[in-house]
Design an enzyme around this catalytic site. Structure first.
Site, mmCIF file in Angstrom:
data_model
loop_
_atom_site.group_PDB
_atom_site.id
_atom_site.type_symbol
_atom_site.label_atom_id
_atom_site.label_comp_id
_atom_site.label_asym_id
_atom_site.label_seq_id
_atom_site.Cartn_x
_atom_site.Cartn_y
_atom_site.Cartn_z
ATOM 1 C CG ASN A 105 56.463 101.758 -0.099
ATOM 2 O OD1 ASN A 105 55.517 101.395 -0.795
ATOM 3 N ND2 ASN A 105 56.741 101.200 1.077
ATOM 4 C CG HIS A 163 63.832 100.110 1.114
ATOM 5 N ND1 HIS A 163 64.070 101.459 1.253
ATOM 6 C CD2 HIS A 163 62.604 99.889 1.659
ATOM 7 C CE1 HIS A 163 63.040 102.028 1.851
ATOM 8 N NE2 HIS A 163 62.129 101.086 2.104
ATOM 9 C CG HIS A 208 59.154 96.739 1.337
ATOM 10 N ND1 HIS A 208 59.150 96.782 2.715
ATOM 11 C CD2 HIS A 208 59.279 98.028 0.925
ATOM 12 C CE1 HIS A 208 59.256 98.052 3.110
ATOM 13 N NE2 HIS A 208 59.333 98.817 2.042
HETATM 14 P P1 AMP Z 1 59.634 102.128 3.628
HETATM 15 O O1 AMP Z 1 58.439 102.567 4.437
HETATM 16 O O2 AMP Z 1 59.291 101.567 2.279
HETATM 17 O O3 AMP Z 1 60.701 103.210 3.566
HETATM 18 O O4 AMP Z 1 60.255 100.911 4.417
HETATM 19 C C1 AMP Z 1 61.210 101.047 5.434
HETATM 20 C C2 AMP Z 1 61.294 99.708 6.114
HETATM 21 O O5 AMP Z 1 62.495 99.667 6.859
HETATM 22 C C3 AMP Z 1 60.157 99.420 7.079
HETATM 23 O O6 AMP Z 1 59.468 98.239 6.651
HETATM 24 C C4 AMP Z 1 60.862 99.240 8.416
HETATM 25 O O7 AMP Z 1 60.262 98.250 9.207
HETATM 26 C C5 AMP Z 1 62.254 98.861 7.987
HETATM 27 N N1 AMP Z 1 63.311 99.134 8.951
HETATM 28 C C6 AMP Z 1 63.498 100.268 9.646
HETATM 29 N N2 AMP Z 1 64.608 100.159 10.405
HETATM 30 C C7 AMP Z 1 65.139 98.931 10.168
HETATM 31 C C8 AMP Z 1 66.282 98.233 10.658
HETATM 32 N N3 AMP Z 1 67.125 98.777 11.534
HETATM 33 N N4 AMP Z 1 66.508 96.977 10.200
HETATM 34 C C9 AMP Z 1 65.649 96.404 9.324
HETATM 35 N N5 AMP Z 1 64.553 97.022 8.830
HETATM 36 C C10 AMP Z 1 64.297 98.264 9.244
#
Ligand code: AMP
Length: 114
Positions: free
Chosen positions: A87, A100, A102
């Site tokens: 994203n 990141h 996914h």
């Molecule tokens: P995005 O919306 O593409 O920025 O994705 C961020 C992702 O980070 C989401 O899917 C969250 O569930 C994940 N996330 C947030 N905090 C953590 C954490 N502490 N450990 C693992 N995943 C996380």
């Protein structure tokens, strides 16, 4: 102190379920999984968004996809199929400002996404 959430995970300042690591890449399970397998793959070096990727970081970004390939093979879902998505920005729902991938697997994934 590290600035963003994922920098803190790289620095082991907060815990994560790490599944893969190289000198430049880290992968760990998403805390709020959207599929039976939901892994985040990040560069250890912070890059805020796709818009901020420098030309010289092409190899590093490519390594995120090599990590996805390797994790899929190691965890046994390479042949069944999986999705990788990144994203960028608010309209795409980016919540953590450290790029990141996914990596989603373990069920059929609908297309188009929402
Ligand atoms: P995005 O919306 O593409 O920025 O994705 C961020 C992702 O980070 C989401 O899917 C969250 O569930 C994940 N996330 C947030 N905090 C953590 C954490 N502490 N450990 C693992 N995943 C996380």
């Amino acid at each position: 102190m590290s600035e963003d959430l994922f920098e803190k995970i790289v620095a082991r300042e907060i815990p994560a379920d790490i599944v893969y690591e190289t000198d430049s890449v880290l992968a760990f399970r998403d805390i709020n999984p959207q599929a039976p397998i939901h892994i985040l793959i990040i560069p250890k070096q912070k890059i805020r968004t796709i818009n901020d990727i420098a030309d010289g970081q092409a190899t590093l970004v490519g390594e995120l996809y090599l990590a996805a390939r390797d994790i899929a093979k190691q965890q046994g879902f390479a042949e069944d199929g999986y999705r990788v998505v990144m994203n960028c920005g608010e309209n795409a729902g980016q919540a953590v400002w450290h790029i990141h991938l996914h990596l989603l697997a373990g069920r059929p994934l609908a297309w188009p996404p929402g």
